[in-house]
Design an enzyme around this catalytic site. Sequence first.
Site, PDB file in Angstrom:
ATOM      1  N   ARG A  23       0.860  -1.188   0.000  1.00 23.62           N
ATOM      2  CA  ARG A  23       0.000   0.000   0.000  1.00 23.62           C
ATOM      3  C   ARG A  23       0.894   1.234   0.000  1.00 23.62           C
ATOM      4  O   ARG A  23       2.101   1.145   0.117  1.00 23.62           O
ATOM      5  CB  ARG A  23      -1.039   0.011   1.131  1.00 23.62           C
ATOM      6  N   GLY A  24       0.237   2.420  -0.164  1.00 16.57           N
ATOM      7  CA  GLY A  24       0.991   3.657  -0.371  1.00 16.57           C
ATOM      8  C   GLY A  24       1.019   3.932  -1.869  1.00 16.57           C
ATOM      9  O   GLY A  24       1.322   3.034  -2.673  1.00 16.57           O
ATOM     10  N   ALA A  25       0.703   5.177  -2.239  1.00 15.76           N
ATOM     11  CA  ALA A  25       0.458   5.496  -3.647  1.00 15.76           C
ATOM     12  C   ALA A  25       1.607   5.087  -4.584  1.00 15.76           C
ATOM     13  O   ALA A  25       1.389   4.362  -5.566  1.00 15.76           O
ATOM     14  CB  ALA A  25       0.140   6.988  -3.777  1.00 15.76           C
TER      15      ALA A  25
ATOM     16  N   ASN B 224      -5.470  12.560   0.457  1.00 15.64           N
ATOM     17  CA  ASN B 224      -4.522  11.752   1.243  1.00 15.64           C
ATOM     18  C   ASN B 224      -5.327  10.994   2.301  1.00 15.64           C
ATOM     19  O   ASN B 224      -6.555  11.129   2.387  1.00 15.64           O
ATOM     20  CB  ASN B 224      -3.440  12.641   1.867  1.00 15.64           C
ATOM     21  N   LYS B 225      -4.637  10.228   3.084  1.00 17.23           N
ATOM     22  CA  LYS B 225      -5.268   9.353   4.086  1.00 17.23           C
ATOM     23  C   LYS B 225      -6.290  10.104   4.939  1.00 17.23           C
ATOM     24  O   LYS B 225      -6.057  11.248   5.337  1.00 17.23           O
ATOM     25  CB  LYS B 225      -4.153   8.754   4.945  1.00 17.23           C
TER      26      LYS B 225
ATOM     27  N   ASP C  52      -2.131  10.989  -2.258  1.00 16.19           N
ATOM     28  CA  ASP C  52      -2.555   9.929  -3.181  1.00 16.19           C
ATOM     29  C   ASP C  52      -2.945  10.487  -4.537  1.00 16.19           C
ATOM     30  O   ASP C  52      -2.883   9.786  -5.545  1.00 16.19           O
ATOM     31  CB  ASP C  52      -3.707   9.132  -2.572  1.00 16.19           C
TER      32      ASP C  52
ATOM     33  N   ARG D 257      -7.590  -0.354  -6.732  1.00 11.95           N
ATOM     34  CA  ARG D 257      -7.946   0.711  -5.794  1.00 11.95           C
ATOM     35  C   ARG D 257      -8.184   1.991  -6.604  1.00 11.95           C
ATOM     36  O   ARG D 257      -7.494   2.225  -7.597  1.00 11.95           O
ATOM     37  CB  ARG D 257      -6.833   0.949  -4.749  1.00 11.95           C
TER      38      ARG D 257
HETATM   39  O1  MRU Z   1      -4.496   3.280   2.229  1.00  7.18           O
HETATM   40  P1  MRU Z   1      -3.020   3.513   2.065  1.00  7.18           P
HETATM   41  O2  MRU Z   1      -2.215   2.991   3.200  1.00  7.18           O
HETATM   42  O3  MRU Z   1      -2.518   3.040   0.719  1.00  7.18           O
HETATM   43  O4  MRU Z   1      -2.875   5.101   2.072  1.00  7.18           O
HETATM   44  C1  MRU Z   1      -1.599   5.657   1.975  1.00  7.18           C
HETATM   45  C2  MRU Z   1      -1.585   7.139   2.088  1.00  7.18           C
HETATM   46  O5  MRU Z   1      -2.601   7.778   2.194  1.00  7.18           O
HETATM   47  C3  MRU Z   1      -0.257   7.797   1.967  1.00  7.18           C
HETATM   48  O6  MRU Z   1      -0.225   8.960   2.748  1.00  7.18           O
HETATM   49  C4  MRU Z   1      -0.042   8.179   0.491  1.00  7.18           C
HETATM   50  O7  MRU Z   1      -0.270   7.077  -0.327  1.00  7.18           O
HETATM   51  C5  MRU Z   1       1.330   8.679   0.254  1.00  7.18           C
HETATM   52  S1  MRU Z   1       2.527   7.368   0.361  1.00  7.18           S
HETATM   53  C6  MRU Z   1       4.021   8.025  -0.075  1.00  7.18           C
END
Ligand code: MRU
Length: 349
Positions: free
Chosen positions: A65-67, A251-252, A241, A99
């Site tokens: 996970r993470g963009a 973002n999250k 994201d 996603r």
């Molecule tokens: O649901 P996730 O864990 O994939 O969400 C991740 C985030 O929101 C991060 O802040 C974002 O992807 C940036 S990662 C460099």
Amino acid sequence: MRHPHCQCDNAPMNTHASHDSIRAVQWHGDRLRLLDQRRLPAEEVWFDSTSAEHVTTAIRDLAVRGAPAIGIAAAWGVVLAARAGQDLPAALATLRAARPTAVNLMWALDRMNRRIAEGADTDALTREAQAIQDEDLAANRHMGELGAALIEPGSHVLTHCNTGSLATAGYGTALGVIRAGVASGHIEQVYAGETRPWQQGARLTMWELVRDGIPARLIADSAASHLLKDGKVKWVIVGADRIAANGDTANKIGTYQLAIAARHHGVKFMVVAPSTTVDMATAHGDDIEIELRDAAELLSMSGTRTVIEGADAWNPVFDVTPAALIDAIVTERGVILKPDETQMRTLFP
Ligand code: MRU
């Protein structure tokens, strides 16, 4: 002396190497090896993906996970599909649907698709996926320097979610700025919000920071305004994201309320993201699709039900921070202060 968490002897302090030791997405010639982020920090379990379908499942189920990391994993998924002689448009469509919010996923698949359209063979697609991964690491290191330079020496900072090596090719976006800021003495103390419900901050960011010897304290998400009030925290630093053409940033979940609290208390708010997270085709944040995940993620903790049976929940996992609440967007192309559409279009024509 052997540094406890990196592969080097006599790891010097205040270098990238001493604050960066994790590579969670690894290509091994015929398989994609992933560190299972669902199991951290209790267990460091690696698994191999050998098909695009398996990579899709790993992305959907948050094993990776993470963009930026999901974009990189998807690019390797295309390579696995090509190696297996699969129908590539179908594999691309499957990966794309994994996603909805992080545009890095669509960006990486579009880039792989352009190479496919040019007639790239499996070797060429392998080189393209590797380039996507390598460019992300380079972008993160550059953004680290750019972002850290904005921070006064000795500052305390607050971050949200996990934006580090686990979420990228390595080093991290917001966490890359934090790594660089700690290394250069600009950052003295890091606070990480736990990031309910999936606990990316508690489980993943704290894991990275503690392993790298960075002074870090976990806070409950609900402690953020109380923390910002006392004036020691100078910056809230987060990843993204998807950044729309006007600078609005998805973002999250919880990022938006941090931005409001930061503005209220005169704390600066920094978004750190590579150009692969910028989506100039999306005019405003309102046009960004926000992923809704299963209510079950909120109704249990670590597999134990914490809410009365029969209860319902609403579980949006991203939110949009308006550009007006953002003091700086840091990309590898440069820094935009007080972002707006004009500045965004200058940096991303
Ligand atoms: O649901 P996730 O864990 O994939 O969400 C991740 C985030 O929101 C991060 O802040 C974002 O992807 C940036 S990662 C460099």
